[in-house]
Write an enzyme that holds these catalytic residues in place. Structure first.
Site, short mmCIF file in Angstrom:
data_model
loop_
_atom_site.label_atom_id
_atom_site.label_comp_id
_atom_site.label_asym_id
_atom_site.label_seq_id
_atom_site.Cartn_x
_atom_site.Cartn_y
_atom_site.Cartn_z
N LYS A 171 1.92 -1.85 11.22
CA LYS A 171 1.25 -0.55 11.22
C LYS A 171 -0.11 -0.67 11.89
O LYS A 171 -0.96 -1.42 11.41
CB LYS A 171 1.05 -0.08 9.78
N ARG A 224 -1.41 10.19 -8.04
CA ARG A 224 -1.81 11.57 -7.74
C ARG A 224 -0.79 12.58 -8.24
O ARG A 224 -1.12 13.73 -8.49
CB ARG A 224 -1.98 11.76 -6.23
N HIS A 258 -9.96 7.04 -3.59
CA HIS A 258 -9.90 5.59 -3.84
C HIS A 258 -11.09 5.15 -4.68
O HIS A 258 -10.95 4.37 -5.62
CB HIS A 258 -9.97 4.80 -2.51
N SER A 304 -5.64 9.10 2.83
CA SER A 304 -6.29 8.70 4.09
C SER A 304 -5.58 9.35 5.27
O SER A 304 -6.22 9.82 6.21
CB SER A 304 -6.24 7.16 4.26
O1 PNS Z 1 -2.45 2.38 0.50
P1 PNS Z 1 -0.96 2.14 0.55
O2 PNS Z 1 -0.53 2.00 1.99
O3 PNS Z 1 -0.17 3.17 -0.19
O4 PNS Z 1 -0.71 0.74 -0.19
C1 PNS Z 1 0.58 0.18 -0.34
C2 PNS Z 1 0.45 -1.35 -0.53
C3 PNS Z 1 -0.23 -1.95 0.69
C4 PNS Z 1 -0.42 -1.61 -1.75
C5 PNS Z 1 1.87 -1.96 -0.75
O5 PNS Z 1 2.66 -1.61 0.34
C6 PNS Z 1 1.83 -3.46 -0.92
O6 PNS Z 1 1.52 -3.94 -1.99
N1 PNS Z 1 2.12 -4.22 0.17
C7 PNS Z 1 2.00 -5.65 0.18
C8 PNS Z 1 3.33 -6.36 0.43
C9 PNS Z 1 4.12 -6.46 -0.86
O7 PNS Z 1 3.74 -7.09 -1.82
N2 PNS Z 1 5.27 -5.76 -0.85
C10 PNS Z 1 6.15 -5.70 -2.00
C11 PNS Z 1 5.76 -4.55 -2.92
S1 PNS Z 1 6.79 -4.46 -4.32
#
Ligand code: PNS
Length: 162
Positions: free
Chosen positions: A41, A90, A17, A127
């Site tokens: 979660k 990645r 990150h 993570s």
């Molecule tokens: O670190 P992660 O868990 O892979 O991050 C994913 C995250 C939190 C960035 C993604 O799930 C997100 O943007 N969630 C916020 C809710 C949202 O906007 N959802 C629609 C995405 S198109």
């Protein structure tokens, strides 16, 4: 270029990150690292703890700030007046999932997602995997900032003692 958001769960922040955040900070005037809150979660760390670790790990980057948000990422981008999201890629698995989210976010708001190819040194890191390895006693030295590593081992020990 102006501002960008680096969103994620950051439970906890890894050196992968930080590589992406640092590179985003070199390209944008202002980067908002945003801990996205997911009520469904349960994390190993609270949102406040994740923010704290991110702040500690980014003190050397003056144009980086750390925030949290619950709800749609694009609503946060709109509220902060930021027109770009930066994500690390990645590999192909990330790409499939990230492309779909990038297209949805673009459709919803016009906010574009820019991808940074993860440094190969860190491309195996996540993570979740770091937490799993550390939980079973594996050595995760060098995968996380030292302070985060310490906090991770402490939290795992606390959970094991419960
Ligand atoms: O670190 P992660 O868990 O892979 O991050 C994913 C995250 C939190 C960035 C993604 O799930 C997100 O943007 N969630 C916020 C809710 C949202 O906007 N959802 C629609 C995405 S198109």
């Amino acid at each position: 270029m102006t501002g960008a958001i680096c969103p994620g769960s950051f439970d906890p922040v890894t050196n992968g990150h930080l590589d992406v955040i640092g590179r985003a900070a070199a390209q944008f005037d202002r980067v908002i690292v945003t801990v996205m809150i997911n009520q469904n979660k349960r994390g190993l760390f609270t949102v406040d703890e994740r923010i704290d670790m991110l702040r500690d790990a980014t003190t050397d980057l003056p144009n980086v700030e750390v925030a949290s948000w619950q709800g749609l990422l694009v609503d946060f981008a709109r509220e902060r007046g930021v027109g770009a999201i930066v994500k690390g890629l990645r590999g192909a698995n990330d790409f499939d999932y990230e492309l779909q989210m990038a297209q949805m976010n673009q459709k919803l708001s016009g906010v574009d997602t820019l991808f940074i190819a993860t440094n190969p040194t860190y491309s195996y890191l996540s993570s979740s995997l770091v937490k799993e390895v550390a939980t079973f006693g594996g050595d995760v030295t060098g995968m996380l900032p030292d302070e985060v590593h310490k906090r991770l081992l402490t939290r795992i020990a606390e959970r094991a003692g419960q």
